[in-house]
Scaffold this motif. Structure first.
Motif, PDB file in Angstrom:
ATOM      1  N   ASN A  61       0.766  -1.458   0.146  1.00 47.04           N
ATOM      2  CA  ASN A  61      -0.081   0.071   0.097  1.00 47.04           C
ATOM      3  C   ASN A  61       0.627   1.227   0.014  1.00 47.04           C
ATOM      4  OD1 ASN A  61      -2.321  -1.710   0.201  1.00 47.04           O
ATOM      5  ND2 ASN A  61      -2.518  -1.303   2.424  1.00 47.04           N
ATOM      6  N   LEU A  62       0.511   2.185  -0.906  1.00 49.00           N
ATOM      7  CA  LEU A  62       1.090   3.688  -0.840  1.00 49.00           C
ATOM      8  C   LEU A  62       0.431   4.715  -0.591  1.00 49.00           C
ATOM      9  CD1 LEU A  62       3.492   2.884  -4.210  1.00 49.00           C
ATOM     10  CD2 LEU A  62       4.188   2.774  -1.772  1.00 49.00           C
ATOM     11  N   HIS A  63       0.761   5.446   0.356  1.00 50.70           N
ATOM     12  CA  HIS A  63      -0.358   6.524   0.931  1.00 50.70           C
ATOM     13  C   HIS A  63       0.687   7.817   0.837  1.00 50.70           C
ATOM     14  CE1 HIS A  63      -2.834   8.562   3.928  1.00 50.70           C
ATOM     15  NE2 HIS A  63      -2.585   9.147   2.994  1.00 50.70           N
ATOM     16  N   ASN A  85      -1.609  -2.971  -3.857  1.00 48.50           N
ATOM     17  CA  ASN A  85      -3.171  -3.104  -3.489  1.00 48.50           C
ATOM     18  C   ASN A  85      -3.790  -2.197  -3.275  1.00 48.50           C
ATOM     19  OD1 ASN A  85      -5.188  -4.936  -2.309  1.00 48.50           O
ATOM     20  ND2 ASN A  85      -4.524  -4.010  -0.305  1.00 48.50           N
ATOM     21  N   THR A  86      -3.236  -0.810  -2.603  1.00 52.14           N
ATOM     22  CA  THR A  86      -4.103   0.337  -2.374  1.00 52.14           C
ATOM     23  C   THR A  86      -2.931   1.536  -2.518  1.00 52.14           C
ATOM     24  OG1 THR A  86      -5.870  -0.690  -0.472  1.00 52.14           O
ATOM     25  CG2 THR A  86      -5.255   1.747  -0.851  1.00 52.14           C
ATOM     26  N   PHE A  87      -3.655   2.311  -3.435  1.00 53.66           N
ATOM     27  CA  PHE A  87      -2.764   3.660  -3.770  1.00 53.66           C
ATOM     28  C   PHE A  87      -3.726   4.878  -3.401  1.00 53.66           C
ATOM     29  CE2 PHE A  87      -1.225   7.049  -6.214  1.00 53.66           C
ATOM     30  CZ  PHE A  87       0.054   6.809  -6.180  1.00 53.66           C
ATOM     31  N   ARG A  88      -3.096   5.503  -2.341  1.00 56.66           N
ATOM     32  CA  ARG A  88      -3.992   6.950  -1.749  1.00 56.66           C
ATOM     33  C   ARG A  88      -3.257   8.122  -1.875  1.00 56.66           C
ATOM     34  NH1 ARG A  88      -4.817   4.232   2.613  1.00 56.66           N
ATOM     35  NH2 ARG A  88      -7.057   3.704   2.174  1.00 56.66           N
ATOM     36  N   LEU A  89      -3.770   8.879  -2.442  1.00 55.08           N
ATOM     37  CA  LEU A  89      -3.268  10.358  -2.536  1.00 55.08           C
ATOM     38  C   LEU A  89      -4.412  11.284  -1.959  1.00 55.08           C
ATOM     39  CD1 LEU A  89      -2.570  10.942  -6.356  1.00 55.08           C
ATOM     40  CD2 LEU A  89      -1.053  10.315  -4.402  1.00 55.08           C
ATOM     41  N   THR A  90      -3.818  12.116  -0.730  1.00 54.27           N
ATOM     42  CA  THR A  90      -4.695  13.066   0.237  1.00 54.27           C
ATOM     43  C   THR A  90      -4.228  14.209   0.217  1.00 54.27           C
ATOM     44  OG1 THR A  90      -4.031  12.265   2.209  1.00 54.27           O
ATOM     45  CG2 THR A  90      -5.490  11.176   1.769  1.00 54.27           C
ATOM     46  N   ASP A  91      -5.275  15.232   0.089  1.00 57.06           N
ATOM     47  CA  ASP A  91      -4.926  16.762  -0.040  1.00 57.06           C
ATOM     48  C   ASP A  91      -3.911  16.860  -1.028  1.00 57.06           C
ATOM     49  OD1 ASP A  91      -5.253  19.243   0.923  1.00 57.06           O
ATOM     50  OD2 ASP A  91      -4.076  19.129   2.643  1.00 57.06           O
ATOM     51  N   PHE A  92      -4.218  16.800  -2.339  1.00 53.46           N
ATOM     52  CA  PHE A  92      -3.306  16.940  -3.501  1.00 53.46           C
ATOM     53  C   PHE A  92      -3.607  18.159  -4.165  1.00 53.46           C
ATOM     54  CE2 PHE A  92       0.269  14.352  -5.036  1.00 53.46           C
ATOM     55  CZ  PHE A  92       0.741  13.746  -3.957  1.00 53.46           C
ATOM     56  N   ARG A  93      -2.605  18.735  -4.743  1.00 57.13           N
ATOM     57  CA  ARG A  93      -3.013  19.746  -5.849  1.00 57.13           C
ATOM     58  C   ARG A  93      -2.031  19.348  -7.120  1.00 57.13           C
ATOM     59  NH1 ARG A  93      -5.592  24.265  -4.013  1.00 57.13           N
ATOM     60  NH2 ARG A  93      -5.563  24.460  -1.557  1.00 57.13           N
ATOM     61  N   ASP A  94      -2.826  19.515  -8.369  1.00 57.41           N
ATOM     62  CA  ASP A  94      -2.069  19.008  -9.497  1.00 57.41           C
ATOM     63  C   ASP A  94      -1.005  20.123  -9.797  1.00 57.41           C
ATOM     64  OD1 ASP A  94      -1.444  17.320 -11.412  1.00 57.41           O
ATOM     65  OD2 ASP A  94      -3.101  18.269 -12.694  1.00 57.41           O
ATOM     66  N   GLU A  95       0.406  19.774  -9.412  1.00 56.47           N
ATOM     67  CA  GLU A  95       1.461  20.451  -9.743  1.00 56.47           C
ATOM     68  C   GLU A  95       2.414  19.712 -10.372  1.00 56.47           C
ATOM     69  OE1 GLU A  95       3.224  21.773  -6.243  1.00 56.47           O
ATOM     70  OE2 GLU A  95       1.326  23.083  -5.629  1.00 56.47           O
ATOM     71  N   ASN A  96       2.675  20.253 -11.672  1.00 59.42           N
ATOM     72  CA  ASN A  96       3.691  19.580 -12.806  1.00 59.42           C
ATOM     73  C   ASN A  96       3.158  18.397 -13.019  1.00 59.42           C
ATOM     74  OD1 ASN A  96       5.654  21.829 -12.379  1.00 59.42           O
ATOM     75  ND2 ASN A  96       6.399  20.563 -10.380  1.00 59.42           N
ATOM     76  N   ASN A  97       1.867  18.207 -13.428  1.00 62.19           N
ATOM     77  CA  ASN A  97       1.210  17.022 -13.705  1.00 62.19           C
ATOM     78  C   ASN A  97       1.458  15.748 -12.986  1.00 62.19           C
ATOM     79  OD1 ASN A  97      -0.606  15.935 -15.905  1.00 62.19           O
ATOM     80  ND2 ASN A  97       1.008  15.082 -16.959  1.00 62.19           N
ATOM     81  N   GLN A  98       1.671  16.221 -11.649  1.00 61.24           N
ATOM     82  CA  GLN A  98       2.179  15.120 -10.634  1.00 61.24           C
ATOM     83  C   GLN A  98       0.985  14.102 -10.164  1.00 61.24           C
ATOM     84  OE1 GLN A  98       3.228  16.454  -6.727  1.00 61.24           O
ATOM     85  NE2 GLN A  98       5.027  14.918  -6.666  1.00 61.24           N
ATOM     86  N   VAL A  99      -0.318  14.330 -10.221  1.00 62.02           N
ATOM     87  CA  VAL A  99      -1.325  13.410 -10.009  1.00 62.02           C
ATOM     88  C   VAL A  99      -1.501  12.292 -11.090  1.00 62.02           C
ATOM     89  CG1 VAL A  99      -3.857  13.291  -9.983  1.00 62.02           C
ATOM     90  CG2 VAL A  99      -2.676  15.100  -8.819  1.00 62.02           C
ATOM     91  N   GLU A 100      -1.393  12.796 -12.390  1.00 62.45           N
ATOM     92  CA  GLU A 100      -1.356  11.768 -13.493  1.00 62.45           C
ATOM     93  C   GLU A 100      -0.004  10.869 -13.478  1.00 62.45           C
ATOM     94  OE1 GLU A 100      -2.314  11.654 -18.161  1.00 62.45           O
ATOM     95  OE2 GLU A 100      -2.104  13.618 -17.281  1.00 62.45           O
ATOM     96  N   LYS A 101       0.882  11.435 -13.029  1.00 60.12           N
ATOM     97  CA  LYS A 101       2.292  10.471 -12.832  1.00 60.12           C
ATOM     98  C   LYS A 101       2.149   9.526 -12.083  1.00 60.12           C
ATOM     99  CE  LYS A 101       5.266  14.184 -14.379  1.00 60.12           C
ATOM    100  NZ  LYS A 101       6.466  15.073 -13.872  1.00 60.12           N
ATOM    101  N   CYS A 102       1.395   9.923 -10.767  1.00 57.45           N
ATOM    102  CA  CYS A 102       1.161   9.093  -9.658  1.00 57.45           C
ATOM    103  C   CYS A 102       0.225   7.818 -10.108  1.00 57.45           C
ATOM    104  CB  CYS A 102       0.510   9.740  -8.359  1.00 57.45           C
ATOM    105  SG  CYS A 102       1.840  10.966  -7.534  1.00 57.45           S
ATOM    106  N   ILE A 103      -1.060   8.388 -10.765  1.00 56.38           N
ATOM    107  CA  ILE A 103      -1.915   7.417 -11.156  1.00 56.38           C
ATOM    108  C   ILE A 103      -1.445   6.231 -12.026  1.00 56.38           C
ATOM    109  CG2 ILE A 103      -4.184   7.169 -11.985  1.00 56.38           C
ATOM    110  CD1 ILE A 103      -4.969   9.526 -10.410  1.00 56.38           C
ATOM    111  N   THR A 104      -0.741   7.200 -12.919  1.00 52.77           N
ATOM    112  CA  THR A 104      -0.024   6.128 -14.224  1.00 52.77           C
ATOM    113  C   THR A 104       0.695   5.069 -13.570  1.00 52.77           C
ATOM    114  OG1 THR A 104      -0.196   8.057 -15.649  1.00 52.77           O
ATOM    115  CG2 THR A 104       1.337   5.993 -16.191  1.00 52.77           C
ATOM    116  N   PHE A 105       1.705   5.391 -12.396  1.00 52.81           N
ATOM    117  CA  PHE A 105       2.612   4.226 -11.646  1.00 52.81           C
ATOM    118  C   PHE A 105       1.735   3.406 -11.154  1.00 52.81           C
ATOM    119  CE2 PHE A 105       4.562   3.477  -7.934  1.00 52.81           C
ATOM    120  CZ  PHE A 105       5.703   2.755  -8.068  1.00 52.81           C
ATOM    121  N   ALA A 106       0.716   4.010 -10.395  1.00 54.36           N
ATOM    122  CA  ALA A 106      -0.278   2.860  -9.706  1.00 54.36           C
ATOM    123  C   ALA A 106      -0.711   1.772 -10.639  1.00 54.36           C
ATOM    124  CB  ALA A 106      -1.094   3.452  -8.814  1.00 54.36           C
TER     125      ALA A 106
END
Length: 438
Positions: A61-63, A85-106
């Motif tokens: 799990n990654l949080h 198993n579980t990938f969690r992002l909390t209180d995030f802002r999309d800086e440098n397209n980071q959210v898409e990079k994280c979800i793509t990794f998962a």
């Protein structure tokens, strides 16, 4: 003896009371324990000893909490598992397209569960074509896709909080095995069409942002929800309708349990009579439920006439919790032959009091299986006492009746009510009556 023990502790020696039992556990158990911690904290365990140095990199799990690009990139470089198993992002802002990079990794690591809390307007589309995703929770002010590919072939649980737009049709059409859907909406206008042949659990909580408005001349008619439900496989339904003006539902032949709260209480906000008709038709769709909890306290005056005009049957109902005017509640029971548990909470709002008349007689109900009854908010009014008298006399297998006084009663009123109820005939020789404070 104590001095020697303190010296050993200062020099790093183990004592019988300081044995490191945690490190004796297998790696799989330690990774499971670390999986409950945010990734930044589990990664800090690497300083404990040589054995712990890379143990956290095998956690399934990654949080990640808040944006920290350097930390996230470091984790991605050293994380060893090819399945998350579980990938969690909390209180995030999309800086440098980071959210898409994280979800793509998962997604590249066959993630099963994603839970994301994002402060962003748009949402990465790659998540809507993840073939391994089983559980998805989205908390964001972003938009659902109204077009484009959506295919989540393994998704069984979908929870959406504060998500805007009318894209539920598109999203649900791409979830062929979805079993649970939760929608928590807080906006001024939305049209919800929930259609799925596979959903078994549906939880909907509708709120209007206009309810929080401080504008003196705010037009509440701008706050409009239209809800349509077509889920024939539904087993469990939980609906809190705080803003709706239109509600429609298809057959619910598999329904076992339903919790319904209609809580719109803004004068002139909607056409109460029209909404009451929609609501009564909707309640009729719940006829196969075994367990039913209804809060209709704001619509007693409007629903009663519409309800009495219809013939309803609740043959499977075993437990009923009803918050409304008691007389209306008993009318509801006339065709509930198998009812065993009854909980009535008496609510008399200002609107319900208008033009309200005491009943000339208590409606005839079938009580052949009723064993437990709880009456909440009883004030000792004439019609309330008649209802209690009727229940005690006609429920032949009743085992327990609990009467919860209204808080507005003074001691003398409680005593008088208790004395009068004690004279009522009881159809069950084993029935016990208890009096409780509200």
């Amino acid at each position: 003896m104590e001095e020697q023990q303190h010296k050993r502790i200062r020099h790093g020696e183990q004592t019988p009371n300081s044995v490191d039992r945690l490190s004796d556990l297998p790696d799989s158990v330690l990774c499971h324990i670390l999986s409950f911690l945010p990734t930044k904290i589990s990664g800090a365990s690497s300083i404990l000893s040589r054995r712990w140095r890379f143990l956290w990199s095998y956690v399934p799990n990654l949080h990640f909490h808040h944006n920290n690009e350097d930390c996230i990139n470091s984790v991605f470089l050293v994380h060893k598992l090819q399945t998350i198993n579980t990938f969690r992002l909390t209180d995030f802002r999309d800086e440098n397209n980071q959210v898409e990079k994280c979800i793509t990794f998962a997604i590249e690591r066959n993630v099963k569960n994603i839970d994301i809390f994002l402060c962003m307007a748009n949402f990465p589309r790659c998540i809507y074509t993840c073939k391994t995703l089983v559980d998805l929770t989205i908390t964001t002010s972003g938009l659902l896709p109204e077009s484009g590919p959506v295919f989540l072939p393994r998704l069984k649980k979908l929870h959406l909080f504060y998500v805007h737009q009318n894209g539920y049709d598109t999203l649900l059409s791409g979830c062929p095995v979805l079993e649970e859907l939760l929608i928590y909406s807080y906006t001024d206008y939305a049209s919800f069409k929930i259609s799925s042949p596979t959903i078994k659990r549906l939880l909907i909580d509708l709120h209007s942002a206009g309810h929080e408005s401080n504008e003196p001349n705010f037009d509440y008619k701008r706050c409009y929800y239209k809800l349509e439900i077509n889920t024939p496989a539904l087993v469990y339904l939980n609906l809190a309708d705080n803003s709706g003006q239109h509600i429609k539902c298809g057959p619910l032949n598999s329904l076992i349990e339903a919790i319904i709260e209609a809580n719109i209480d803004i004068e002139g906000y909607i056409d109460d009579v029209v909404y009451a008709q929609y609501l009564v038709e909707f309640i009729d769709r719940l006829r196969n439920a075994k367990f039913l909890k209804l809060n209709l306290s704001h619509y007693t005056k409007y629903i009663q006439s519409a309800f009495c005009a219809r013939t309803m049957s609740f043959r499977n109902l075993v437990k009923l919790e009803f918050t409304s005017e008691c007389l209306f509640s008993l009318k509801f029971l006339e065709d509930a032959d198998n009812l065993e548990i009854l909980i009535l909470e008496e609510v008399r709002t200002r609107r319900a009091m208008t033009g309200c008349m005491e009943p000339k007689q208590v409606p005839t109900c079938r009580l052949s299986r009723l064993r437990t009854t709880k009456l909440v908010g009883i004030k000792g009014n004439l019609y309330e006492l008649e209802i209690i008298r009727y229940l005690l006399r006609n429920a032949k297998v009743m085992e327990k009746v609990e009467i919860v006084y209204s808080r507005c009663l003074v001691p003398n009123q409680k005593i008088n009510m208790l004395e009068e109820i004690s004279t009522f005939q009881r159809g069950s020789s084993v029935c016990e009556v208890r009096y409780l404070h509200g």
